[in-house]
Design a protein around this motif. Structure first.
Motif, PDB file in Angstrom:
ATOM      1  N   ARG A  24       0.801  -1.241   0.000  1.00 58.59           N
ATOM      2  CA  ARG A  24       0.000   0.000   0.000  1.00 58.59           C
ATOM      3  C   ARG A  24       0.829   1.283   0.000  1.00 58.59           C
ATOM      4  N   ARG A  25       1.877   1.367   0.800  1.00 55.89           N
ATOM      5  CA  ARG A  25       2.648   2.596   0.904  1.00 55.89           C
ATOM      6  C   ARG A  25       4.007   2.504   0.209  1.00 55.89           C
ATOM      7  N   GLY A  26       4.207   1.422  -0.545  1.00 56.74           N
ATOM      8  CA  GLY A  26       5.464   1.241  -1.254  1.00 56.74           C
ATOM      9  C   GLY A  26       5.492   1.974  -2.580  1.00 56.74           C
ATOM     10  N   ALA A  27       6.684   2.104  -3.129  1.00 60.73           N
ATOM     11  CA  ALA A  27       6.886   2.878  -4.353  1.00 60.73           C
ATOM     12  C   ALA A  27       6.495   2.144  -5.624  1.00 60.73           C
ATOM     13  N   LEU A  28       6.456   0.840  -5.594  1.00 62.09           N
ATOM     14  CA  LEU A  28       6.214   0.061  -6.805  1.00 62.09           C
ATOM     15  C   LEU A  28       4.726  -0.018  -7.118  1.00 62.09           C
ATOM     16  N   MET A  29       4.341   0.401  -8.324  1.00 59.37           N
ATOM     17  CA  MET A  29       2.936   0.380  -8.746  1.00 59.37           C
ATOM     18  C   MET A  29       2.627  -0.927  -9.449  1.00 59.37           C
ATOM     19  N   VAL A  30       2.527  -1.981  -8.687  1.00 60.67           N
ATOM     20  CA  VAL A  30       2.211  -3.294  -9.229  1.00 60.67           C
ATOM     21  C   VAL A  30       1.093  -3.885  -8.403  1.00 60.67           C
ATOM     22  N   GLY A  31       0.062  -4.370  -9.070  1.00 56.77           N
ATOM     23  CA  GLY A  31      -1.055  -4.981  -8.371  1.00 56.77           C
ATOM     24  C   GLY A  31      -2.230  -5.182  -9.300  1.00 56.77           C
ATOM     25  N   GLY A  32      -3.355  -5.501  -8.692  1.00 59.46           N
ATOM     26  CA  GLY A  32      -4.596  -5.578  -9.442  1.00 59.46           C
ATOM     27  C   GLY A  32      -5.109  -4.166  -9.688  1.00 59.46           C
ATOM     28  N   PRO A  33      -6.130  -4.021 -10.524  1.00 63.92           N
ATOM     29  CA  PRO A  33      -6.654  -2.692 -10.829  1.00 63.92           C
ATOM     30  C   PRO A  33      -7.063  -1.898  -9.585  1.00 63.92           C
ATOM     31  N   ARG A  34      -7.722  -2.538  -8.638  1.00 61.15           N
ATOM     32  CA  ARG A  34      -8.177  -1.832  -7.434  1.00 61.15           C
ATOM     33  C   ARG A  34      -6.993  -1.309  -6.624  1.00 61.15           C
ATOM     34  N   GLU A  35      -5.984  -2.143  -6.428  1.00 61.56           N
ATOM     35  CA  GLU A  35      -4.832  -1.741  -5.614  1.00 61.56           C
ATOM     36  C   GLU A  35      -4.059  -0.597  -6.264  1.00 61.56           C
ATOM     37  N   VAL A  36      -3.880  -0.667  -7.575  1.00 70.08           N
ATOM     38  CA  VAL A  36      -3.147   0.395  -8.259  1.00 70.08           C
ATOM     39  C   VAL A  36      -3.949   1.696  -8.231  1.00 70.08           C
ATOM     40  N   ALA A  37      -5.243   1.624  -8.442  1.00 69.49           N
ATOM     41  CA  ALA A  37      -6.069   2.833  -8.365  1.00 69.49           C
ATOM     42  C   ALA A  37      -5.979   3.455  -6.973  1.00 69.49           C
ATOM     43  N   GLU A  38      -6.049   2.636  -5.936  1.00 74.39           N
ATOM     44  CA  GLU A  38      -5.939   3.151  -4.560  1.00 74.39           C
ATOM     45  C   GLU A  38      -4.589   3.821  -4.320  1.00 74.39           C
ATOM     46  N   LYS A  39      -3.515   3.248  -4.858  1.00 75.02           N
ATOM     47  CA  LYS A  39      -2.192   3.854  -4.678  1.00 75.02           C
ATOM     48  C   LYS A  39      -2.085   5.186  -5.419  1.00 75.02           C
ATOM     49  N   ILE A  40      -2.631   5.264  -6.619  1.00 78.49           N
ATOM     50  CA  ILE A  40      -2.597   6.522  -7.359  1.00 78.49           C
ATOM     51  C   ILE A  40      -3.411   7.587  -6.628  1.00 78.49           C
ATOM     52  N   LEU A  41      -4.554   7.209  -6.100  1.00 79.56           N
ATOM     53  CA  LEU A  41      -5.362   8.159  -5.322  1.00 79.56           C
ATOM     54  C   LEU A  41      -4.642   8.591  -4.043  1.00 79.56           C
ATOM     55  N   ALA A  42      -3.892   7.684  -3.438  1.00 80.63           N
ATOM     56  CA  ALA A  42      -3.117   8.043  -2.246  1.00 80.63           C
ATOM     57  C   ALA A  42      -2.023   9.051  -2.607  1.00 80.63           C
ATOM     58  N   LEU A  43      -1.395   8.884  -3.763  1.00 79.13           N
ATOM     59  CA  LEU A  43      -0.388   9.859  -4.202  1.00 79.13           C
ATOM     60  C   LEU A  43      -1.014  11.237  -4.354  1.00 79.13           C
ATOM     61  N   SER A  44      -2.223  11.274  -4.876  1.00 82.88           N
ATOM     62  CA  SER A  44      -2.907  12.541  -5.061  1.00 82.88           C
ATOM     63  C   SER A  44      -3.293  13.172  -3.730  1.00 82.88           C
ATOM     64  N   SER A  45      -3.931  12.397  -2.867  1.00 80.84           N
ATOM     65  CA  SER A  45      -4.436  12.985  -1.624  1.00 80.84           C
ATOM     66  C   SER A  45      -3.343  13.242  -0.594  1.00 80.84           C
ATOM     67  N   GLU A  46      -2.386  12.351  -0.469  1.00 82.30           N
ATOM     68  CA  GLU A  46      -1.365  12.502   0.567  1.00 82.30           C
ATOM     69  C   GLU A  46      -0.194  13.380   0.141  1.00 82.30           C
ATOM     70  N   LEU A  47       0.120  13.364  -1.157  1.00 82.20           N
ATOM     71  CA  LEU A  47       1.301  14.093  -1.613  1.00 82.20           C
ATOM     72  C   LEU A  47       0.977  15.254  -2.544  1.00 82.20           C
ATOM     73  N   GLY A  48      -0.271  15.363  -2.954  1.00 80.64           N
ATOM     74  CA  GLY A  48      -0.635  16.423  -3.884  1.00 80.64           C
ATOM     75  C   GLY A  48      -0.058  16.216  -5.275  1.00 80.64           C
ATOM     76  N   VAL A  49       0.126  14.962  -5.667  1.00 80.79           N
ATOM     77  CA  VAL A  49       0.679  14.647  -6.982  1.00 80.79           C
ATOM     78  C   VAL A  49      -0.351  14.972  -8.060  1.00 80.79           C
ATOM     79  N   HIS A  50       0.111  15.634  -9.106  1.00 78.84           N
ATOM     80  CA  HIS A  50      -0.756  16.039 -10.205  1.00 78.84           C
ATOM     81  C   HIS A  50      -0.724  15.064 -11.376  1.00 78.84           C
ATOM     82  N   ARG A  51       0.398  14.371 -11.538  1.00 80.01           N
ATOM     83  CA  ARG A  51       0.555  13.449 -12.662  1.00 80.01           C
ATOM     84  C   ARG A  51       1.268  12.185 -12.210  1.00 80.01           C
ATOM     85  N   PHE A  52       0.852  11.085 -12.804  1.00 78.44           N
ATOM     86  CA  PHE A  52       1.535   9.813 -12.571  1.00 78.44           C
ATOM     87  C   PHE A  52       1.939   9.239 -13.921  1.00 78.44           C
TER      88      PHE A  52
END
Length: 145
Positions: A82-110
């Motif tokens: 969940r909090r690791g740097a590698l974006m590997v997983g099923g669709p749900r897990e990857v979507a959750e990680k991208i959303l976490a980057l947005s909400s926790e870090l204010g990331v605009h692009r992935f």
């Protein structure tokens, strides 16, 4: 983000923003993009199992002119957690990680690095298709509410 965690990336992003503000830039202009090795499988476990041999080969010092490192399946699993740097997983897990980057870090692009370690073309295609058909729409849905 090739290694580490969201928490480590946060420290760098905070430093970037503080330095930008000190230089007179507004927060709105200080946008952040993150890239990571990327693979979306059918499920979390299948993604990890399918991706591991290629990730291991990609990072190996033998294929990187001595600059890489050896990684085992357990280590890769920690990076893909969940909090690791590698974006590997099923669709749900990857979507959750991208959303976490947005909400926790204010990331605009992935940007996902999708083809590495000699992955078969079909594997790359299927990952991109899952991103476009499942992950991107679900992330967009949450971010545009």
């Amino acid at each position: 983000m090739i290694g580490g965690s969201i928490d480590q990336a946060k420290r760098l992003i905070d430093l970037y923003r503080a330095t930008g503000r000190d230089a007179g830039h507004s927060d709105e202009k200080l946008q952040v993009g993150i890239t990571s090795h990327f693979y979306i499988g059918e499920t979390q476990e299948k993604a990890l199992d399918d991706f591991y041999p290629y990730y291991q080969r990609y990072l190996s010092p033998e294929t990187n002119g001595g600059r890489g490192w050896h990684i085992d399946r357990t280590q890769m699993g920690h990076l893909a957690a969940r909090r690791g740097a590698l974006m590997v997983g099923g669709p749900r897990e990857v979507a959750e990680k991208i959303l976490a980057l947005s909400s926790e870090l204010g990331v605009h692009r992935f940007l996902g690095q999708v083809d590495l370690g000699g992955m078969p073309q079909q594997m790359v295609h299927d990952s991109i298709e899952r991103f476009g058909d499942i992950v991107a729409p679900s992330v967009r849905h949450v971010l545009t509410r």
